[in-house]
Design an enzyme around this catalytic site. Structure first.
Site, mmCIF file in Angstrom:
data_model
loop_
_atom_site.group_PDB
_atom_site.id
_atom_site.type_symbol
_atom_site.label_atom_id
_atom_site.label_comp_id
_atom_site.label_asym_id
_atom_site.label_seq_id
_atom_site.Cartn_x
_atom_site.Cartn_y
_atom_site.Cartn_z
ATOM 1 N N TYR A 160 -12.900 4.043 0.439
ATOM 2 C CA TYR A 160 -12.242 2.928 -0.229
ATOM 3 C C TYR A 160 -11.467 2.021 0.999
ATOM 4 O O TYR A 160 -11.643 0.799 1.105
ATOM 5 C CB TYR A 160 -11.079 3.421 -1.256
ATOM 6 C CG TYR A 160 -10.338 2.299 -1.654
ATOM 7 C CD1 TYR A 160 -10.775 1.177 -2.709
ATOM 8 C CD2 TYR A 160 -8.904 2.234 -1.310
ATOM 9 C CE1 TYR A 160 -9.876 0.351 -3.064
ATOM 10 C CE2 TYR A 160 -8.221 1.311 -1.837
ATOM 11 C CZ TYR A 160 -8.429 0.366 -2.625
ATOM 12 O OH TYR A 160 -7.750 -0.816 -3.082
ATOM 13 N N GLY A 206 -11.837 -8.342 -7.677
ATOM 14 C CA GLY A 206 -12.721 -7.511 -8.255
ATOM 15 C C GLY A 206 -13.212 -6.280 -7.233
ATOM 16 O O GLY A 206 -13.151 -6.560 -6.109
ATOM 17 N N GLY A 207 -13.534 -5.352 -7.880
ATOM 18 C CA GLY A 207 -13.946 -4.228 -7.119
ATOM 19 C C GLY A 207 -13.409 -2.867 -7.725
ATOM 20 O O GLY A 207 -12.713 -2.733 -8.474
ATOM 21 N N ARG A 221 6.925 7.575 -2.893
ATOM 22 C CA ARG A 221 5.766 6.918 -2.163
ATOM 23 C C ARG A 221 6.058 5.516 -2.493
ATOM 24 O O ARG A 221 5.992 4.424 -1.715
ATOM 25 C CB ARG A 221 4.574 7.293 -1.998
ATOM 26 C CG ARG A 221 3.326 6.534 -1.247
ATOM 27 C CD ARG A 221 2.247 6.866 -1.513
ATOM 28 N NE ARG A 221 1.204 5.846 -1.081
ATOM 29 C CZ ARG A 221 0.958 5.326 0.001
ATOM 30 N NH1 ARG A 221 1.483 5.997 1.062
ATOM 31 N NH2 ARG A 221 0.020 4.363 0.088
ATOM 32 N N HIS A 233 -4.519 0.892 2.397
ATOM 33 C CA HIS A 233 -5.689 2.253 3.032
ATOM 34 C C HIS A 233 -6.705 1.613 3.995
ATOM 35 O O HIS A 233 -7.327 2.576 4.572
ATOM 36 C CB HIS A 233 -6.177 2.562 1.606
ATOM 37 C CG HIS A 233 -5.328 3.263 0.979
ATOM 38 N ND1 HIS A 233 -4.877 4.279 1.021
ATOM 39 C CD2 HIS A 233 -4.849 2.803 -0.639
ATOM 40 C CE1 HIS A 233 -3.878 4.605 0.165
ATOM 41 N NE2 HIS A 233 -3.977 3.587 -0.854
ATOM 42 N N SER A 277 1.095 -1.206 -3.112
ATOM 43 C CA SER A 277 0.956 -0.662 -4.753
ATOM 44 C C SER A 277 1.528 -1.574 -5.809
ATOM 45 O O SER A 277 2.776 -1.704 -5.770
ATOM 46 C CB SER A 277 1.183 0.917 -4.804
ATOM 47 O OG SER A 277 2.717 0.842 -4.504
ATOM 48 N N LYS A 293 -12.075 -1.909 2.395
ATOM 49 C CA LYS A 293 -11.199 -2.860 2.525
ATOM 50 C C LYS A 293 -11.271 -3.239 3.831
ATOM 51 O O LYS A 293 -10.956 -4.537 4.061
ATOM 52 C CB LYS A 293 -9.686 -2.193 2.039
ATOM 53 C CG LYS A 293 -9.744 -1.943 0.638
ATOM 54 C CD LYS A 293 -9.956 -3.135 -0.260
ATOM 55 C CE LYS A 293 -9.800 -2.889 -1.845
ATOM 56 N NZ LYS A 293 -10.164 -4.265 -2.466
ATOM 57 N N GLY A 305 -5.888 -3.867 -13.289
ATOM 58 C CA GLY A 305 -4.412 -3.747 -13.288
ATOM 59 C C GLY A 305 -3.591 -4.733 -12.805
ATOM 60 O O GLY A 305 -2.654 -5.553 -13.419
ATOM 61 N N ASP A 307 -14.481 -10.983 -14.997
ATOM 62 C CA ASP A 307 -14.571 -9.374 -15.125
ATOM 63 C C ASP A 307 -15.694 -9.012 -15.756
ATOM 64 O O ASP A 307 -16.396 -9.565 -16.766
ATOM 65 C CB ASP A 307 -13.364 -8.747 -15.576
ATOM 66 C CG ASP A 307 -12.895 -7.366 -15.060
ATOM 67 O OD1 ASP A 307 -13.859 -6.539 -15.290
ATOM 68 O OD2 ASP A 307 -11.964 -7.281 -14.388
#
Length: 274
Positions: free
Chosen positions: A142, A74-75, A182, A115, A171, A146, A14, A34
């Site tokens: 997750y 990536g991930g 949010r 997060h 986000s 990070k 994204g 990717d």
């Protein structure tokens, strides 16, 4: 002097797709990596497509050749099993950093996340917002992944002198609307995301830094001082979309008190909503 070559991992994701056009510059080649299929270079687009996994040392060694700077997106971008997080996000980031080190890349941007500090309480934020270098309080596997990549970035800076900037992204979507109320707190507009990346790529000798990746939202709880010190000047504010969210259900109290929102109540390892 030749063109700058910028490697972006996770380029079909994204954020990666949102950045492809926004990070184009005269004299810059975008090398986009990717596992997923990507659009070939359009006419006049200075792009190199690489297919492969960030967990594959040989792929990453080839991808890092002749690269000046690296943006690691990536991930896995949402909650998943511990095994998946360990293999892709944590081990994959170590593979990426080591390939960058061996290739002589001295500037790396790591996509961290809010997060990593998801169990920080919103009311911990002072007048300027929650500091970017707040110690980790992950809200999920997750979030742990990070926090781990931040630690890896610190290690590779301290051991090898690489400039590593870990960006705790809120986000990043075209608008904050997919996240409901949010999003008015955490949104990083795509244009501001590109501005933040450019500031981090051009800041002189930043060393190791943690910065928040959010727009200048009226309701943000995160400090922008650290990112502004690098030259980031956000121009967008999620409040412009507030009227469109009027009447949308508010998050339950047990989620609204923490930076990580619904990640704090979602079962560990289970797929989570946005």
């Amino acid at each position: 002097m030749g063109a700058q070559r910028l490697l972006i991992t996770g380029a079909a994701g994204g954020v990666g797709q949102l950045m492809r056009g926004r990070l184009r510059r005269p004299g810059r080649v975008l090398r986009l990596l990717d596992l997923a299929p990507q659009e070939p270079a359009a006419e006049g687009e200075d792009v190199e497509i690489v297919t492969g996994s960030v967990t594959d040392p040989e792929v990453m060694a080839r991808a890092c050749a002749d690269v000046d700077a690296l943006i690691h997106l990536g991930g896995l971008s949402r909650e998943n099993s511990w095994e998946a997080m360990l293999a892709t996000n944590i081990h994959g980031t170590q593979v990426v950093l080591d390939a960058a080190r061996q290739a002589g890349i001295t500037r790396v941007l790591l996509a961290s996340s809010n997060h990593a500090v998801g169990f920080r309480r919103v009311d911990e934020a002072g007048p300027g917002g929650l500091p970017a270098d707040s110690t980790p309080r992950p809200d999920s596997y997750y979030g742990v992944s990070k926090a781990a990549i931040e630690a890896l970035g610190s290690l590779y800076h301290s051991r090898f002198g690489m400039d590593v900037l870990a960006l705790r992204i809120g986000s990043c979507f075209e608008t904050p609307l997919p996240l409901g109320p949010r999003g008015l707190v955490t949104w990083l507009s795509p244009d501001d995301c590109a501005r933040l990346f450019e500031a981090c790529l051009s800041a002189p000798s930043p060393g190791y830094r943690l910065v928040w990746g959010v727009s200048d939202n009226t309701r943000r709880v995160c400090s922008l001082a650290e990112a502004r010190a690098l030259g980031y000047e956000p121009k967008d504010n999620a409040e412009a979309y507030a009227d469109l969210l009027r009447g949308a259900p508010e998050p339950p109290p047990e989620e609204s008190v923490h930076v990580g929102g619904g990640f704090c109540t979602n079962p560990l390892g289970a797929p989570n909503p946005l």
